[in-house]
Design a protein around this motif. Structure first.
Motif, PDB file in Angstrom:
ATOM      1  N   TRP A 130     -33.164   3.318 -10.990  1.00 39.45           N
ATOM      2  CA  TRP A 130     -33.024   4.309 -12.066  1.00 39.45           C
ATOM      3  C   TRP A 130     -31.623   4.224 -12.688  1.00 39.45           C
ATOM      4  O   TRP A 130     -31.473   4.234 -13.913  1.00 39.45           O
ATOM      5  CB  TRP A 130     -33.272   5.699 -11.517  1.00 39.45           C
ATOM      6  N   GLY A 131     -30.589   4.139 -11.837  1.00 40.31           N
ATOM      7  CA  GLY A 131     -29.223   4.105 -12.346  1.00 40.31           C
ATOM      8  C   GLY A 131     -28.952   2.883 -13.209  1.00 40.31           C
ATOM      9  O   GLY A 131     -28.281   2.979 -14.246  1.00 40.31           O
ATOM     10  N   ARG A 185     -27.731  -9.327  -9.753  1.00 38.54           N
ATOM     11  CA  ARG A 185     -26.617  -8.594  -9.163  1.00 38.54           C
ATOM     12  C   ARG A 185     -25.367  -9.466  -9.030  1.00 38.54           C
ATOM     13  O   ARG A 185     -24.235  -8.987  -9.141  1.00 38.54           O
ATOM     14  CB  ARG A 185     -27.039  -8.075  -7.786  1.00 38.54           C
ATOM     15  N   ASN A 186     -25.564 -10.744  -8.777  1.00 41.65           N
ATOM     16  CA  ASN A 186     -24.427 -11.641  -8.574  1.00 41.65           C
ATOM     17  C   ASN A 186     -23.606 -11.863  -9.846  1.00 41.65           C
ATOM     18  O   ASN A 186     -22.470 -12.341  -9.784  1.00 41.65           O
ATOM     19  CB  ASN A 186     -24.907 -12.993  -8.034  1.00 41.65           C
ATOM     20  N   LYS A 187     -24.175 -11.566 -11.002  1.00 34.64           N
ATOM     21  CA  LYS A 187     -23.476 -11.784 -12.267  1.00 34.64           C
ATOM     22  C   LYS A 187     -22.770 -10.522 -12.769  1.00 34.64           C
ATOM     23  O   LYS A 187     -22.139 -10.544 -13.821  1.00 34.64           O
ATOM     24  CB  LYS A 187     -24.459 -12.269 -13.330  1.00 34.64           C
ATOM     25  N   ARG A 188     -22.897  -9.410 -12.007  1.00 38.42           N
ATOM     26  CA  ARG A 188     -22.248  -8.178 -12.444  1.00 38.42           C
ATOM     27  C   ARG A 188     -20.773  -8.201 -12.054  1.00 38.42           C
ATOM     28  O   ARG A 188     -20.411  -8.649 -10.971  1.00 38.42           O
ATOM     29  CB  ARG A 188     -22.947  -6.962 -11.826  1.00 38.42           C
ATOM     30  N   ASN A 189     -19.940  -7.666 -12.920  1.00 40.33           N
ATOM     31  CA  ASN A 189     -18.509  -7.622 -12.655  1.00 40.33           C
ATOM     32  C   ASN A 189     -18.073  -6.209 -12.286  1.00 40.33           C
ATOM     33  O   ASN A 189     -18.883  -5.284 -12.217  1.00 40.33           O
ATOM     34  CB  ASN A 189     -17.728  -8.137 -13.870  1.00 40.33           C
ATOM     35  N   ASN A 190     -16.782  -6.042 -12.059  1.00 36.41           N
ATOM     36  CA  ASN A 190     -16.252  -4.737 -11.653  1.00 36.41           C
ATOM     37  C   ASN A 190     -16.525  -3.658 -12.680  1.00 36.41           C
ATOM     38  O   ASN A 190     -16.784  -2.495 -12.332  1.00 36.41           O
ATOM     39  CB  ASN A 190     -14.742  -4.844 -11.395  1.00 36.41           C
ATOM     40  N   GLU A 191     -16.479  -4.004 -13.948  1.00 33.94           N
ATOM     41  CA  GLU A 191     -16.754  -3.021 -15.003  1.00 33.94           C
ATOM     42  C   GLU A 191     -18.202  -2.534 -14.928  1.00 33.94           C
ATOM     43  O   GLU A 191     -18.489  -1.353 -15.171  1.00 33.94           O
ATOM     44  CB  GLU A 191     -16.460  -3.632 -16.375  1.00 33.94           C
ATOM     45  N   ILE A 237     -20.066   3.924  -4.201  1.00 36.23           N
ATOM     46  CA  ILE A 237     -20.139   5.065  -3.287  1.00 36.23           C
ATOM     47  C   ILE A 237     -18.750   5.661  -3.129  1.00 36.23           C
ATOM     48  O   ILE A 237     -17.780   4.930  -2.865  1.00 36.23           O
ATOM     49  CB  ILE A 237     -20.681   4.626  -1.911  1.00 36.23           C
ATOM     50  N   PRO A 238     -18.591   6.972  -3.287  1.00 33.58           N
ATOM     51  CA  PRO A 238     -17.278   7.595  -3.097  1.00 33.58           C
ATOM     52  C   PRO A 238     -16.679   7.233  -1.743  1.00 33.58           C
ATOM     53  O   PRO A 238     -17.401   7.150  -0.740  1.00 33.58           O
ATOM     54  CB  PRO A 238     -17.601   9.104  -3.187  1.00 33.58           C
ATOM     55  N   LYS A 261     -21.334   3.426 -11.149  1.00 32.10           N
ATOM     56  CA  LYS A 261     -20.769   4.515 -10.337  1.00 32.10           C
ATOM     57  C   LYS A 261     -20.682   5.802 -11.140  1.00 32.10           C
ATOM     58  O   LYS A 261     -20.983   6.887 -10.639  1.00 32.10           O
ATOM     59  CB  LYS A 261     -19.384   4.106  -9.835  1.00 32.10           C
ATOM     60  N   GLU A 262     -20.277   5.686 -12.398  1.00 31.97           N
ATOM     61  CA  GLU A 262     -20.186   6.858 -13.263  1.00 31.97           C
ATOM     62  C   GLU A 262     -21.563   7.461 -13.508  1.00 31.97           C
ATOM     63  O   GLU A 262     -21.736   8.684 -13.528  1.00 31.97           O
ATOM     64  CB  GLU A 262     -19.531   6.467 -14.594  1.00 31.97           C
ATOM     65  N   THR A 263     -22.564   6.605 -13.688  1.00 28.36           N
ATOM     66  CA  THR A 263     -23.935   7.094 -13.911  1.00 28.36           C
ATOM     67  C   THR A 263     -24.446   7.876 -12.712  1.00 28.36           C
ATOM     68  O   THR A 263     -25.127   8.904 -12.854  1.00 28.36           O
ATOM     69  CB  THR A 263     -24.883   5.906 -14.188  1.00 28.36           C
ATOM     70  N   LEU A 264     -24.125   7.406 -11.499  1.00 25.54           N
ATOM     71  CA  LEU A 264     -24.739   7.946 -10.279  1.00 25.54           C
ATOM     72  C   LEU A 264     -23.839   8.879  -9.480  1.00 25.54           C
ATOM     73  O   LEU A 264     -24.219   9.276  -8.371  1.00 25.54           O
ATOM     74  CB  LEU A 264     -25.184   6.785  -9.380  1.00 25.54           C
ATOM     75  N   HIS A 265     -22.694   9.271 -10.025  1.00 25.04           N
ATOM     76  CA  HIS A 265     -21.748  10.031  -9.210  1.00 25.04           C
ATOM     77  C   HIS A 265     -22.315  11.372  -8.727  1.00 25.04           C
ATOM     78  O   HIS A 265     -21.939  11.866  -7.665  1.00 25.04           O
ATOM     79  CB  HIS A 265     -20.427  10.241  -9.970  1.00 25.04           C
TER      80      HIS A 265
END
Length: 457
Positions: free
Chosen positions: A191-192, A206-212, A249-250, A218-222
């Motif tokens: 969903w996130g 997933r392997n192509k995702r960067n820190n941004e 994850i916090p 993280k902002e979407t799911l906080h």
């Protein structure tokens, strides 16, 4: 040679449904929506394992040789469909509202109609796919057989991205969901990703995702990640499916997860396991969670429990006889009592039950008194139905006298530490078989009393 005349049988058998020669009255619904149905116990028992047990002499009351049975949690419209299914095998859903079909699904699960559950699964998928919304998900994960249905789970994976933020947040907050926590986590990530700009189908590797990308996720799911019960996720699933998303994850939550797995440390931030459905008129679910923690200190953070109601005084009658008939046997049970003219609530947990317990646990003392052994029984008091600050617990200290079995008491913890006599309860602990911190000299009249069997899910 055997001959079958099914058409004739099918035509005649429904006539029994409206026959006056009935022996059972079933009262369904509550408040203003109550209705009585007439039925035949022999047919109900033959068609449903639930009724086979429920209509036994220890579960129901009789008036003038008529069985009187209450099912307030099923609406009249739903029970009418069930009764027609029992007698005729027919079910017409074309003009039924979605909410009634959902209720039928829940009732079919409770009454153990597996054939009907399977039919409703297929019907929803084939005919009413547009119903897969918040209400469907709530039903889906509170009906235990549906929660394990791979076909419906796969369909839900495809539709979950359509949920808005508030709906999904509300679903994850619910205590009664039977969903496995790793499945809740998987759904949340799916969903996130769909809700985060730049991810989803355009960035599914997933392997192509960067820190941004991870910062955006993280902002979407906080708001959602704290709702996951991480202690109910196995260590292998944590390593394979949660750890790869460590960056979203916090820090405090992630540190608690690792401390829990590595050192067995009790979490302070992570939510405890979902409790399952809890239907009480006496206390709120948050108090039930504390009672569960008292029952099983060591496994509280990794186990899930189910409260099965077996007795309610306002329905079954408040007396020694009705309590014993409903609550006898060797099984872990919780009793709750709301007293008259006060907000006070008293209760007790017995890992061995209250009366008619197997002889292997029997201790016989002078004057033929019968006692039963348990090392983890306790009694408690509450100031009201949701106050967590003033709860008092009194554990058994004389294990051989944990339960006193006496015909003039509905139940009796520790030879009068806490006992029921007809429509009154007394907490005096003169025998000192339990810790002496909730003793009173007051005889309380019982306003409501409930008993639950507690099982691990």
């Amino acid at each position: 040679m055997t001959s079958f005349f099914n058409p004739k049988f099918s035509k005649d058998f429904p006539l029994i449904l409206n026959n006056d020669n009935y022996d059972t009255i079933i009262q369904v619904g509550e408040n203003e929506d109550i209705k009585e149905f007439r039925a035949h116990s022999v047919i109900l028992r033959a068609r449903s394992p639930y009724f086979e047990g429920a209509l036994s002499s220890s579960w129901v009351k009789k008036e003038n040789d008529m069985i009187i049975f209450n099912k307030p949690n099923i609406t009249p419209n739903v029970f009418e469909m069930i009764l027609r299914y029992i007698y005729t095998g027919e079910l017409n859903l074309e003009e039924q509202l979605s909410e009634d079909i959902f209720r039928l699904l829940i009732a079919s699960d409770e009454l153990l109609f597996e054939e009907l559950i399977s039919f409703l699964q297929e019907y929803i998928l084939e005919q009413r796919q547009n119903w897969v919304d918040k209400e469907f998900f709530l039903v889906f994960y509170t009906v235990r057989k549906l929660a394990n249905c791979e076909l419906l789970q796969n369909y839900c994976f495809k539709t979950i991205s359509n949920f808005d933020r508030d709906i999904y947040h509300d679903l994850l907050k619910r205590e009664e969901l039977l969903i496995k926590e790793i499945v809740a986590w998987n759904y949340l990530i799916i969903w996130g990703i769909e809700q985060t700009s730049g991810l989803g189908s355009l960035n599914c590797d997933r392997n192509k995702r960067n820190n941004e990308d991870y910062e955006a996720l993280k902002e979407t799911l906080h708001e959602f990640i704290p709702l996951i019960r991480f202690t109910n996720i196995t260590f292998d699933d944590f390593n394979n499916k949660v750890r790869p998303y460590k960056n979203i994850i916090p820090n405090q939550i992630y540190e608690e997860i690792e401390e829990f797995y590595n050192k067995g440390t009790t979490p302070k931030i992570i939510l405890p396991p979902r409790m399952g459905k809890f239907d009480s008129k006496i206390i709120k679910p948050k108090l039930a969670k504390i009672i569960i923690e008292w029952i099983n200190i060591e496994d509280f953070w990794i186990s899930r429990y189910n409260f099965i109601p077996i007795y309610r005084g306002s329905i079954d009658g408040i007396s020694n006889k009705s309590f014993i008939n409903k609550c006898k046997g060797q099984v872990g049970s919780l009793v709750l009592i709301k007293v008259n003219y006060s907000n006070k609530i008293f209760g007790g947990y017995s890992s061995i039950g209250f009366n008619s317990i197997e002889n292997s646990l029997l201790r016989i003392y002078e004057d033929n008194h019968r006692f039963y052994h348990s090392s983890n029984n306790f009694i408690f008091s509450l100031e009201n139905d949701e106050d967590t600050q003033n709860m008092k617990i009194s554990r058994v200290i004389n294990y051989d006298k944990a339960i006193y079995d006496h015909p003039h008491n509905g139940f009796n913890f520790g030879y009068n530490a806490f006992f029921m006599t007809e429509n009154h309860c007394i907490i005096n602990n003169y025998s000192c078989n339990y810790e002496n911190n909730i003793r009173t000299d007051t005889i309380y009249s019982i306003e409501e009393i409930e008993t639950f069997i507690i099982t691990e899910l």
